[in-house]
Structures are given as structure tokens and as C-alpha cells.
Design a protein around this motif. Structure first.
Motif, PDB file in Angstrom:
ATOM      1  N   MET A  15       0.837  -1.196   0.000  1.00  0.00           N
ATOM      2  CA  MET A  15       0.000   0.000   0.000  1.00  0.00           C
ATOM      3  C   MET A  15       0.876   1.251   0.000  1.00  0.00           C
ATOM      4  O   MET A  15       1.943   1.259   0.621  1.00  0.00           O
ATOM      5  CB  MET A  15      -0.907   0.032   1.240  1.00  0.00           C
ATOM      6  N   ASN A  16       0.406   2.290  -0.695  1.00  0.00           N
ATOM      7  CA  ASN A  16       1.103   3.564  -0.621  1.00  0.00           C
ATOM      8  C   ASN A  16       0.708   4.286   0.673  1.00  0.00           C
ATOM      9  O   ASN A  16      -0.104   3.783   1.458  1.00  0.00           O
ATOM     10  CB  ASN A  16       0.823   4.427  -1.856  1.00  0.00           C
ATOM     11  N   ARG A  17       1.291   5.466   0.897  1.00  0.00           N
ATOM     12  CA  ARG A  17       1.035   6.151   2.173  1.00  0.00           C
ATOM     13  C   ARG A  17      -0.434   6.515   2.331  1.00  0.00           C
ATOM     14  O   ARG A  17      -1.000   6.348   3.428  1.00  0.00           O
ATOM     15  CB  ARG A  17       1.891   7.412   2.286  1.00  0.00           C
ATOM     16  N   GLU A  18      -1.078   7.034   1.298  1.00  0.00           N
ATOM     17  CA  GLU A  18      -2.495   7.399   1.408  1.00  0.00           C
ATOM     18  C   GLU A  18      -3.320   6.206   1.847  1.00  0.00           C
ATOM     19  O   GLU A  18      -4.210   6.331   2.698  1.00  0.00           O
ATOM     20  CB  GLU A  18      -3.009   7.928   0.067  1.00  0.00           C
ATOM     21  N   GLN A  19      -3.028   5.050   1.291  1.00  0.00           N
ATOM     22  CA  GLN A  19      -3.771   3.843   1.632  1.00  0.00           C
ATOM     23  C   GLN A  19      -3.437   3.349   3.044  1.00  0.00           C
ATOM     24  O   GLN A  19      -4.315   2.901   3.781  1.00  0.00           O
ATOM     25  CB  GLN A  19      -3.467   2.756   0.604  1.00  0.00           C
ATOM     26  N   THR A  20      -2.152   3.444   3.412  1.00  0.00           N
ATOM     27  CA  THR A  20      -1.741   3.016   4.756  1.00  0.00           C
ATOM     28  C   THR A  20      -2.413   3.852   5.830  1.00  0.00           C
ATOM     29  O   THR A  20      -2.939   3.323   6.822  1.00  0.00           O
ATOM     30  CB  THR A  20      -0.212   3.114   4.902  1.00  0.00           C
ATOM     31  N   ILE A  21      -2.411   5.168   5.646  1.00  0.00           N
ATOM     32  CA  ILE A  21      -3.057   6.043   6.630  1.00  0.00           C
ATOM     33  C   ILE A  21      -4.560   5.814   6.630  1.00  0.00           C
ATOM     34  O   ILE A  21      -5.205   5.809   7.687  1.00  0.00           O
ATOM     35  CB  ILE A  21      -2.734   7.520   6.355  1.00  0.00           C
ATOM     36  N   ALA A  22      -5.150   5.586   5.450  1.00  0.00           N
ATOM     37  CA  ALA A  22      -6.581   5.275   5.379  1.00  0.00           C
ATOM     38  C   ALA A  22      -6.886   4.013   6.187  1.00  0.00           C
ATOM     39  O   ALA A  22      -7.848   3.976   6.969  1.00  0.00           O
ATOM     40  CB  ALA A  22      -7.016   5.094   3.926  1.00  0.00           C
ATOM     41  N   HIS A  23      -6.058   2.995   6.015  1.00  0.00           N
ATOM     42  CA  HIS A  23      -6.235   1.756   6.785  1.00  0.00           C
ATOM     43  C   HIS A  23      -6.112   2.035   8.277  1.00  0.00           C
ATOM     44  O   HIS A  23      -6.919   1.542   9.093  1.00  0.00           O
ATOM     45  CB  HIS A  23      -5.195   0.726   6.362  1.00  0.00           C
ATOM     46  N   ASP A  24      -5.104   2.830   8.645  1.00  0.00           N
ATOM     47  CA  ASP A  24      -4.904   3.159  10.061  1.00  0.00           C
ATOM     48  C   ASP A  24      -6.127   3.856  10.643  1.00  0.00           C
ATOM     49  O   ASP A  24      -6.601   3.510  11.740  1.00  0.00           O
ATOM     50  CB  ASP A  24      -3.680   4.074  10.217  1.00  0.00           C
ATOM     51  N   LEU A  25      -6.620   4.872   9.935  1.00  0.00           N
ATOM     52  CA  LEU A  25      -7.756   5.644  10.438  1.00  0.00           C
ATOM     53  C   LEU A  25      -9.002   4.769  10.573  1.00  0.00           C
ATOM     54  O   LEU A  25      -9.753   4.869  11.546  1.00  0.00           O
ATOM     55  CB  LEU A  25      -8.044   6.826   9.512  1.00  0.00           C
ATOM     56  N   LEU A  26      -9.215   3.894   9.605  1.00  0.00           N
ATOM     57  CA  LEU A  26     -10.366   2.989   9.664  1.00  0.00           C
ATOM     58  C   LEU A  26     -10.215   1.977  10.800  1.00  0.00           C
ATOM     59  O   LEU A  26     -11.187   1.642  11.481  1.00  0.00           O
ATOM     60  CB  LEU A  26     -10.513   2.261   8.333  1.00  0.00           C
ATOM     61  N   SER A  27      -9.003   1.507  11.024  1.00  0.00           N
ATOM     62  CA  SER A  27      -8.780   0.436  11.999  1.00  0.00           C
ATOM     63  C   SER A  27      -9.068   0.887  13.426  1.00  0.00           C
ATOM     64  O   SER A  27      -9.428   0.057  14.276  1.00  0.00           O
ATOM     65  CB  SER A  27      -7.336  -0.083  11.898  1.00  0.00           C
ATOM     66  N   ILE A  28      -8.914   2.188  13.710  1.00  0.00           N
ATOM     67  CA  ILE A  28      -9.161   2.682  15.074  1.00  0.00           C
ATOM     68  C   ILE A  28     -10.472   3.466  15.176  1.00  0.00           C
ATOM     69  O   ILE A  28     -10.790   4.029  16.223  1.00  0.00           O
ATOM     70  CB  ILE A  28      -7.991   3.558  15.570  1.00  0.00           C
ATOM     71  N   GLY A  29     -11.234   3.508  14.093  1.00  0.00           N
ATOM     72  CA  GLY A  29     -12.509   4.212  14.117  1.00  0.00           C
ATOM     73  C   GLY A  29     -12.376   5.720  14.055  1.00  0.00           C
ATOM     74  O   GLY A  29     -13.342   6.435  14.337  1.00  0.00           O
ATOM     75  N   ALA A  30     -11.179   6.217  13.699  1.00  0.00           N
ATOM     76  CA  ALA A  30     -11.020   7.665  13.527  1.00  0.00           C
ATOM     77  C   ALA A  30     -11.823   8.127  12.310  1.00  0.00           C
ATOM     78  O   ALA A  30     -12.332   9.248  12.273  1.00  0.00           O
ATOM     79  CB  ALA A  30      -9.547   8.024  13.351  1.00  0.00           C
ATOM     80  N   ASN A  78      -2.574  22.978   0.422  1.00  0.00           N
ATOM     81  CA  ASN A  78      -2.709  21.930   1.433  1.00  0.00           C
ATOM     82  C   ASN A  78      -2.193  20.603   0.890  1.00  0.00           C
ATOM     83  O   ASN A  78      -2.437  20.255  -0.264  1.00  0.00           O
ATOM     84  CB  ASN A  78      -4.173  21.750   1.835  1.00  0.00           C
ATOM     85  N   HIS A  79      -1.479  19.880   1.742  1.00  0.00           N
ATOM     86  CA  HIS A  79      -1.066  18.515   1.430  1.00  0.00           C
ATOM     87  C   HIS A  79      -1.538  17.611   2.561  1.00  0.00           C
ATOM     88  O   HIS A  79      -1.230  17.860   3.736  1.00  0.00           O
ATOM     89  CB  HIS A  79       0.451  18.428   1.277  1.00  0.00           C
ATOM     90  N   SER A  80      -2.298  16.575   2.210  1.00  0.00           N
ATOM     91  CA  SER A  80      -2.879  15.671   3.201  1.00  0.00           C
ATOM     92  C   SER A  80      -2.248  14.289   3.119  1.00  0.00           C
ATOM     93  O   SER A  80      -1.839  13.841   2.039  1.00  0.00           O
ATOM     94  CB  SER A  80      -4.392  15.539   2.984  1.00  0.00           C
ATOM     95  N   LEU A  81      -2.191  13.617   4.260  1.00  0.00           N
ATOM     96  CA  LEU A  81      -1.668  12.257   4.297  1.00  0.00           C
ATOM     97  C   LEU A  81      -2.594  11.270   3.613  1.00  0.00           C
ATOM     98  O   LEU A  81      -2.142  10.328   2.971  1.00  0.00           O
ATOM     99  CB  LEU A  81      -1.451  11.816   5.750  1.00  0.00           C
ATOM    100  N   SER A  82      -3.909  11.464   3.774  1.00  0.00           N
ATOM    101  CA  SER A  82      -4.864  10.572   3.142  1.00  0.00           C
ATOM    102  C   SER A  82      -6.096  11.370   2.742  1.00  0.00           C
ATOM    103  O   SER A  82      -6.190  12.568   3.011  1.00  0.00           O
ATOM    104  CB  SER A  82      -5.243   9.412   4.065  1.00  0.00           C
ATOM    105  N   ASN A  83      -7.016  10.695   2.073  1.00  0.00           N
ATOM    106  CA  ASN A  83      -8.157  11.411   1.510  1.00  0.00           C
ATOM    107  C   ASN A  83      -9.371  10.491   1.418  1.00  0.00           C
ATOM    108  O   ASN A  83      -9.295   9.282   1.664  1.00  0.00           O
ATOM    109  CB  ASN A  83      -7.792  11.970   0.130  1.00  0.00           C
ATOM    110  N   PHE A  84     -10.478  11.108   1.056  1.00  0.00           N
ATOM    111  CA  PHE A  84     -11.772  10.438   0.989  1.00  0.00           C
ATOM    112  C   PHE A  84     -11.747   9.232   0.047  1.00  0.00           C
ATOM    113  O   PHE A  84     -12.265   8.156   0.363  1.00  0.00           O
ATOM    114  CB  PHE A  84     -12.803  11.460   0.524  1.00  0.00           C
ATOM    115  N   ASP A  85     -11.130   9.398  -1.123  1.00  0.00           N
ATOM    116  CA  ASP A  85     -11.108   8.315  -2.108  1.00  0.00           C
ATOM    117  C   ASP A  85     -10.328   7.112  -1.586  1.00  0.00           C
ATOM    118  O   ASP A  85     -10.738   5.964  -1.778  1.00  0.00           O
ATOM    119  CB  ASP A  85     -10.502   8.808  -3.421  1.00  0.00           C
ATOM    120  N   ALA A  86      -9.176   7.370  -0.935  1.00  0.00           N
ATOM    121  CA  ALA A  86      -8.382   6.273  -0.395  1.00  0.00           C
ATOM    122  C   ALA A  86      -9.139   5.539   0.701  1.00  0.00           C
ATOM    123  O   ALA A  86      -9.120   4.304   0.775  1.00  0.00           O
ATOM    124  CB  ALA A  86      -7.052   6.800   0.137  1.00  0.00           C
ATOM    125  N   VAL A  87      -9.828   6.293   1.570  1.00  0.00           N
ATOM    126  CA  VAL A  87     -10.613   5.676   2.641  1.00  0.00           C
ATOM    127  C   VAL A  87     -11.722   4.804   2.070  1.00  0.00           C
ATOM    128  O   VAL A  87     -11.938   3.673   2.527  1.00  0.00           O
ATOM    129  CB  VAL A  87     -11.182   6.763   3.582  1.00  0.00           C
TER     130      VAL A  87
END
Length: 213
Positions: free
Chosen positions: A1-16, A170-179
Motif C-alpha cells: 500500500m502507498n502512504r495514502e492507503q496506509t493512513i486510510a487503513h490506520d484511520l479505519l482500523s481505530i474508528g477515527a 494543502n497537502h494531506s496524508l490521506s483522503n476520501f477516495d483512499a478511505v
């Protein structure tokens, strides 16, 4: 996974970030939303927090290498600005939503000299209104605001337009599409829910996305 996908996975995994297209959340504005976002939860998940803070450091080093001061948005961006400032050895402060009603009546907390190059640390970009207010307060104080780094962005057109009009990058670590994609890959939503989610993102006030089943 790229960074956007990794952070998306992280955010989903903890319910953020939590997607619930069949049982929408209700925003304070009354708009019903298929997505709930609370990136403060990253602070209580050390492994995710490490990925987030190191990711923000990387974004700043890549896009804003000449930064001199970090400024967090109040209140969600403050802790992230502090941690990233510590990792980078940079001073940090934060910008209140309004001036204090006591003491020196500061809006900007922390030392900021006119002309200093500043990067704003934000947790979430939606319509970008509060973020732009922070940038404008810093500019009014004489800062050279290089741009914004954030954990997550919806990519809403209203927010993109506001940022462009204000001259804010603005530069974001992840985004709506990746999530959405990672959520579908992990079985948290159905693949055909992605169209509904993107229709919501295009116009949150239009509830027709709820009837696309």
C-alpha cells in the motif's frame, strides 16, 4: 500500500474514520452524512500516531523545507503540531478560534515574529473555512504562511475552491477516495457504496445519495 492507503487503513482500523452509508450520522448542521471523522483518536493509538506524525514530517520536509515555525489549529491540530515540532526540532504554537477575553487577549499562542515562514498543521479539511481563518490570522500577524499539512481531506469542491481563492496550498496524508477504496477492500462497505459516498462528497446537502441502492 502507498502512504495514502496506509493512513486510510490506520484511520479505519481505530474508528477515527467510520463509514456507515446505510445508517447516516447527523452533523451539527443537520446534514446527514455516511462518514464520521474524529482524528483525535490517533493520539490514543501509538502505532497509528507514529505513522501520522512521521508522515506529517515527511510532507513538511518535501513541500515546505524552509519552514521556521509550526502552528496548530485549535484544538485538534495542537497536539499534532507539538509532536511534529518536537520531531523536527522546530518551534510551535497554535491559533485560537478567536481572541482570548482575558490577559493579553491573544489569538496566536507562542512566539511568532513578522516574516517568519509558517506551516499550519490541521487534522481535517472539509469545507476549509476554519483552516483559512487560521491562515488569515497568521498573515495578519505578518507571517509568511507557506501552506498547510493535514491528516485527512474530504476533497470537497467547496473546500478546494476556498483554498484556491485564499492562495492556500494543502497537502494531506490521506483522503476520501483512499478511505472509500480501503474500506471496500476490507469489507467495511460494499463496493457499490463507493458511488453513493462520492455523490455525498460532491454535494453534502443533496441527500439523494441515500437512495442509490
Amino acid at each position: 500500500m502507498n502512504r495514502e492507503q496506509t493512513i486510510a487503513h490506520d484511520l479505519l482500523s481505530i474508528g477515527a474514520v467510520f463509514l456507515r452509508p446505510d445508517e447516516p450520522f447527523t452533523w451539527a448542521s443537520g446534514i446527514r452524512s455516511p462518514i464520521y471523522c474524529d482524528n483525535r483518536l490517533t493520539l490514543t493509538a501509538p502505532a497509528v500516531r507514529t505513522n501520522v506524525e512521521e508522515g506529517l514530517v515527511d510532507l513538511i520536509c518535501k513541500y515546505f523545507p524552509n519552514v521556521e515555525v509550526l502552528m496548530g489549529t485549535s484544538t485538534a491540530g495542537i497536539a499534532h503540531a507539538a509532536i511534529v515540532g518536537h520531531l523536527m526540532g522546530l518551534p510551535m504554537g497554535y491559533v485560537r478560534s478567536g481572541n482570548k477575553d482575558h490577559g493579553r487577549q491573544n489569538r496566536i499562542e507562542g512566539r511568532l515574529e513578522p516574516g517568519q515562514r509558517v506551516v499550519v498543521v490541521e487534522d481535517l479539511i472539509s469545507t476549509a473555512g476554519s483552516c483559512i481563518e487560521v491562515v488569515e490570522a497568521l498573515r495578519d500577524a505578518g507571517a509568511d504562511v507557506l501552506g498547510v499539512v493535514s491528516i485527512f481531506t474530504y476533497g470537497m469542491q467547496k473546500g478546494l475552491d476556498r483554498l484556491a481563492t485564499a492562495g492556500v496550498v494543502n497537502h494531506s496524508l490521506s483522503n476520501f477516495d483512499a478511505v472509500c477504496q480501503i474500506a471496500a477492500d476490507e469489507g467495511k462497505i460494499q463496493p457499490d457504496d463507493i458511488e453513493r459516498l462520492k455523490k455525498f462528497r460532491a454535494n453534502p446537502a443533496d441527500e439523494s445519495w441515500m437512495h442509490l441502492k
